[in-house]
Design an enzyme around this catalytic site. Structure first.
Site, PDB file in Angstrom:
ATOM      1  N   HIS A  61     -47.281  41.797  29.710  1.00 48.86           N
ATOM      2  CA  HIS A  61     -46.948  43.008  28.194  1.00 48.86           C
ATOM      3  C   HIS A  61     -47.477  44.131  28.305  1.00 48.86           C
ATOM      4  CE1 HIS A  61     -51.407  41.021  27.538  1.00 48.86           C
ATOM      5  NE2 HIS A  61     -50.735  40.240  27.839  1.00 48.86           N
ATOM      6  N   ASP A 152     -47.428  42.423  18.108  1.00 49.47           N
ATOM      7  CA  ASP A 152     -47.822  43.075  19.145  1.00 49.47           C
ATOM      8  C   ASP A 152     -49.036  43.275  18.963  1.00 49.47           C
ATOM      9  OD1 ASP A 152     -48.221  44.440  21.589  1.00 49.47           O
ATOM     10  OD2 ASP A 152     -47.012  46.504  21.097  1.00 49.47           O
ATOM     11  N   ASN A 278     -58.657  45.961  23.914  1.00 48.74           N
ATOM     12  CA  ASN A 278     -59.227  44.928  23.189  1.00 48.74           C
ATOM     13  C   ASN A 278     -57.966  44.086  23.106  1.00 48.74           C
ATOM     14  OD1 ASN A 278     -59.295  43.701  20.707  1.00 48.74           O
ATOM     15  ND2 ASN A 278     -57.928  44.430  19.151  1.00 48.74           N
ATOM     16  N   ASP A 305     -51.442  44.163  30.455  1.00 40.83           N
ATOM     17  CA  ASP A 305     -51.974  45.040  29.613  1.00 40.83           C
ATOM     18  C   ASP A 305     -52.067  45.957  29.415  1.00 40.83           C
ATOM     19  OD1 ASP A 305     -51.950  44.283  26.412  1.00 40.83           O
ATOM     20  OD2 ASP A 305     -53.510  44.756  25.951  1.00 40.83           O
TER      21      ASP A 305
END
Length: 421
Positions: A61, A152, A278, A305
């Site tokens: 992702h 998302d 995060n 990420d």
């Protein structure tokens, strides 16, 4: 085109050649021969001291900020950064402007990806406009090639919407990706809640904000029979709930972000906004527990990420800085420098190559004759000086810039060609 890779050590737990040092001949994007000291009229010969080869690495992702935020990253710069970091495939999340919530948006990514050496796989928005109010045109996006659905970084607060999304995606045999984050619990938190946040005077994000969402989503996945994958799990209680759900037969999987394995919350002692992420960086004890779960096979994959940011969003007061860290170009160096003594190379390849493919039903790659040649080449014994002048990404928010990291990515073989890092 013929490519000959000489004297490379194969790292692939699913290959009959795992651990052997051999030559590999590739013709028109397919592995045609694996052996020792054979000669061939190859167009390209790759040979380097300490060369290793594995199935191509997959990023589960990332956000390439295109369209809408091209000053941070675009599809070209993101793809070049991925290739430089050893990634042959990148899964793109839908948080762009406008969001990826239609057939045309999916087509845009695939059409542009033909220009680049890496494969780009778009995730469609679960809800229209990422607003969490009504389901997107999931069938149309799936028909165009969306490999998953997700809102998302916009948590789905309405459980009924997620229930319907899981039911619908189950009919399409497509997973829903969840970033477990309960924003009402997190409030205006800036980092992990605990002694360090109190000492620094920063609002904390409690682990509960992640764990409540995991518990809710697991119940919904069990009820609907849908497939759910949790992105960036960072708490041990969250991992335990996912493990227990798997044992009950719930179709659940999860990944852990590399930065949550490499860095702990102490790096925020000087308020470095590049470490504001995060899920937040946790305590050192939590990192040890996450690694134990990786070793035990509870965690399905490691993700990067990659969330690029520009100067304006990072070089400011900590409370005003945006969440997110770039990291595609330096992922392998961070693994080799900080994790290789805890997570063996073969397992790392499993978690960054086979794991993501299994989670999202991407084409399986194995180093054997007849397999598609989507491969990563790297040298564990090398060293990489991370220089901002040589970076491919447009982002500024990779905290590894300026460091000397162990290991070196040589390049990738994909789409019938070789791209040097």
């Amino acid at each position: 085109m013929k490519i000959l890779v000489k004297n490379c050590t194969i790292i692939d737990s699913r290959s009959p050649y795992n651990g052997q040092t051999l030559d590999i001949l590739i013709h028109d994007g397919q592995i045609t021969e694996i052996g020792k000291d054979f000669e061939s009229a190859a167009n390209k010969v790759i040979e380097e001291d300490g060369l290793h080869l594995s199935p191509g690495w997959v990023e589960l992702h990332s956000n390439f900020s295109d369209p809408g935020f091209e000053e941070r990253e675009d599809l070209r710069s993101g793809s070049e950064a991925a290739a430089s970091g050893g990634f042959t495939s990148v899964v793109l999340m839908p948080s762009v402007d406008p969001p990826v919530d239609s057939r045309a948006d999916i087509d845009y990514v695939y059409n542009r990806s033909e220009e680049f050496p890496v494969n780009l796989y778009p995730v469609g928005a679960l809800s229209k406009g990422l607003k969490g109010e009504e389901l997107s045109e999931m069938f149309d996006m799936r028909e165009s090639g969306a490999i998953a659905f997700s809102d998302d970084t916009h948590p789905v607060s309405n459980p009924n919407l997620l229930k319907l999304g899981l039911l619908y995606s189950s009919n399409l045999d497509t997973p829903v990706l969840s970033r477990p984050f309960q924003s009402e619990i997190a409030g205006n938190g800036q980092m992990n809640e605990g002694h360090t946040s109190t000492y620094l005077g920063l609002r904390g994000i409690p682990a509960l904000a992640e764990e409540l969402m995991i518990a809710r989503d697991l119940y919904l996945a069990e009820y609907t029979g849908g497939r759910i994958h949790f992105c960036g799990v960072s708490t041990l209680r969250g991992i335990d709930m996912i493990r227990e759900a798997k044992e009950k037969g719930v179709r659940a999987s999860c990944d852990v972000n590399l930065y949550n394995l490499v860095h702990d919350e102490s790096v925020l002692s000087d308020y470095n906004t590049y470490f504001k992420v995060n899920p937040p960086l946790r305590e050192r004890e939590t990192i040890s527990g996450l690694i134990e779960n990786l070793l035990a096979g509870v965690v399905d994959a490691i993700a990067i990420d990659h969330i690029p940011m520009d100067e304006e969003r990072k070089n400011c007061e900590f409370e005003h800085a945006s969440f997110g860290m770039a990291g595609l170009e330096t992922a392998y160096g961070n693994y080799q420098t900080y994790l290789s003594d805890k997570i063996g190379l073969e397992l790392f390849v499993d978690l960054i190559s086979h794991g993501p493919r299994d989670v999202l039903d991407l084409p399986r790659i194995t180093v054997k004759e007849g397999s598609m040649a989507e491969l990563t080449l790297f040298c564990p014994s090398g060293e990489t000086l991370v220089e901002t002048s040589k970076k491919r990404s447009r982002s500024v928010n990779d905290p590894s810039y300026g460091q000397a990291l162990k290991g070196k990515v040589v390049g990738i073989i994909n789409k019938s060609g070789f791209t040097r890092s």
